[in-house]
Design an enzyme around this catalytic site. Structure first.
Site, mmCIF file in Angstrom:
data_model
loop_
_atom_site.group_PDB
_atom_site.id
_atom_site.type_symbol
_atom_site.label_atom_id
_atom_site.label_comp_id
_atom_site.label_asym_id
_atom_site.label_seq_id
_atom_site.Cartn_x
_atom_site.Cartn_y
_atom_site.Cartn_z
ATOM 1 N N ASP A 67 0.809 -1.212 0.000
ATOM 2 C CA ASP A 67 0.000 0.000 0.000
ATOM 3 C C ASP A 67 0.848 1.270 0.000
ATOM 4 O O ASP A 67 2.078 1.217 0.162
ATOM 5 C CB ASP A 67 -0.948 -0.011 1.212
ATOM 6 C CG ASP A 67 -0.251 -0.387 2.512
ATOM 7 O OD1 ASP A 67 0.991 -0.393 2.556
ATOM 8 O OD2 ASP A 67 -0.943 -0.674 3.494
ATOM 9 N N ASN A 136 -7.193 -2.940 14.518
ATOM 10 C CA ASN A 136 -8.584 -3.276 14.187
ATOM 11 C C ASN A 136 -8.668 -4.461 13.217
ATOM 12 O O ASN A 136 -9.716 -4.726 12.646
ATOM 13 C CB ASN A 136 -9.299 -2.051 13.594
ATOM 14 C CG ASN A 136 -8.645 -1.555 12.299
ATOM 15 O OD1 ASN A 136 -7.716 -2.159 11.792
ATOM 16 N ND2 ASN A 136 -9.157 -0.452 11.774
ATOM 17 N N HIS A 138 -6.939 -4.776 10.360
ATOM 18 C CA HIS A 138 -6.732 -4.500 8.934
ATOM 19 C C HIS A 138 -5.419 -5.104 8.435
ATOM 20 O O HIS A 138 -4.459 -5.262 9.181
ATOM 21 C CB HIS A 138 -6.848 -2.997 8.609
ATOM 22 C CG HIS A 138 -5.696 -2.128 8.995
ATOM 23 N ND1 HIS A 138 -5.855 -0.936 9.662
ATOM 24 C CD2 HIS A 138 -4.364 -2.234 8.788
ATOM 25 C CE1 HIS A 138 -4.680 -0.362 9.836
ATOM 26 N NE2 HIS A 138 -3.759 -1.139 9.317
ATOM 27 N N GLU A 143 -9.488 -1.930 5.581
ATOM 28 C CA GLU A 143 -10.100 -1.639 6.866
ATOM 29 C C GLU A 143 -11.340 -2.508 7.079
ATOM 30 O O GLU A 143 -11.918 -3.012 6.101
ATOM 31 C CB GLU A 143 -10.509 -0.161 6.886
ATOM 32 C CG GLU A 143 -9.351 0.820 6.749
ATOM 33 C CD GLU A 143 -8.599 1.044 8.051
ATOM 34 O OE1 GLU A 143 -8.505 0.099 8.866
ATOM 35 O OE2 GLU A 143 -8.096 2.158 8.249
#
Ligand code: GLP
Length: 245
Positions: A67, A136, A138, A143
């Site tokens: 990314d 979380n 990801h 996400e």
């Protein structure tokens, strides 16, 4: 999934670096999928050491990163391109032109995503994908969401991710709110996956990944459907699992 629990961060890094080194030794022209964040820093340091001391040869390796932030120049110290150059590429004999990171400054990010997906296919797919994990759950910048995103895409970062990543940015520097990331489908096509995590802040995400429902609420949970995943976590990141046993 093969799960390896290590005593600490150093041991996690050593084991992960050994797996990557073995991959490069067995297949010198490997396509490595690489990750950023604080977690892999020690792994990259170990790989640099293996290059310097044991002559681990990266000359035929290609890399594709997961990314990149949208809006950051490659020279910006917060960009993932800069991170990769600084932590790994500048210190080993990998030809820079074979190191790929999505272009966060593309005038047409959607186009950039399509090109990136195509590039991965043209390279013959990823042989070994290294992954960190967000608090979380990801992976890359996929996400928690209603559904699993398949291909490389533009994504809006959640408030918690922006907050978590603000620690890398200086005062007055704004954390980008969007990024380009490989999709879950892209990641799942890798032949082998290596997920690493350390510290208590990852304990819930690791528990959910290993034992929670397979759901886009915890994107990493989908890895349970992949046939060749190794998870290396330190004791702190494994804490919630230990507590449930
Ligand atoms: C970022 C990256 C992820 C990384 C995650 C965790 O959001 N896009 O690839 O896994 O952060 O980062 P850290 O290793 O710093 O906890």
């Amino acid at each position: 999934m093969k799960v390896i629990v290590t005593r600490n961060y150093e041991e996690m890094c050593q084991k992960a670096a050994r797996i990557i080194a073995a991959q490069v030794t067995l297949k010198p022209d490997s396509v490595l999928g690489l990750a950023t964040g604080s977690t892999p820093v020690g792994i990259y340091q170990d790989l640099v050491k293996k290059y310097q001391e044991d002559r681990l040869d990266f000359s035929e390796v290609c890399t594709v990163n997961l990314d990149e932030y949208i809006g950051l120049d490659r020279e910006n110290p917060q960009s993932y391109r800069y991170f990769m150059n600084h932590n790994l590429f500048d210190h080993v004999n990998i030809p820079k032109q074979y190191t790929y990171v999505p272009n966060g400054l593309s005038s047409d990010p959607e186009d950039e995503c399509e090109d990136y997906e195509l590039l991965i296919q043209q390279l013959g797919g990823v042989d070994l994908q290294l992954l960190g994990i967000g608090g979380n759950g990801h992976i890359g910048f996929n996400e928690p969401a209603e559904s699993f995103a398949e291909e490389t895409h533009v994504t809006n970062l959640t408030a918690s991710t922006i907050e978590a990543n603000s620690r890398f940015f200086g005062e007055g520097e704004e954390v980008p709110k969007q990024a380009i990331t490989m999709g879950i489908g892209t990641i799942m096509q890798a032949k082998k996956i290596l997920l690493v995590a350390n510290g208590e802040s990852k304990a819930q995400a690791i528990y959910d990944t290993l034992y929670g429902p397979v759901s886009p609420n915890c994107p990493a949970s989908i890895l349970r459907f992949h046939q060749d995943v190794t998870v290396i976590v330190d004791e702190a990141a494994f804490k919630k699992v230990t507590e449930q046993q």
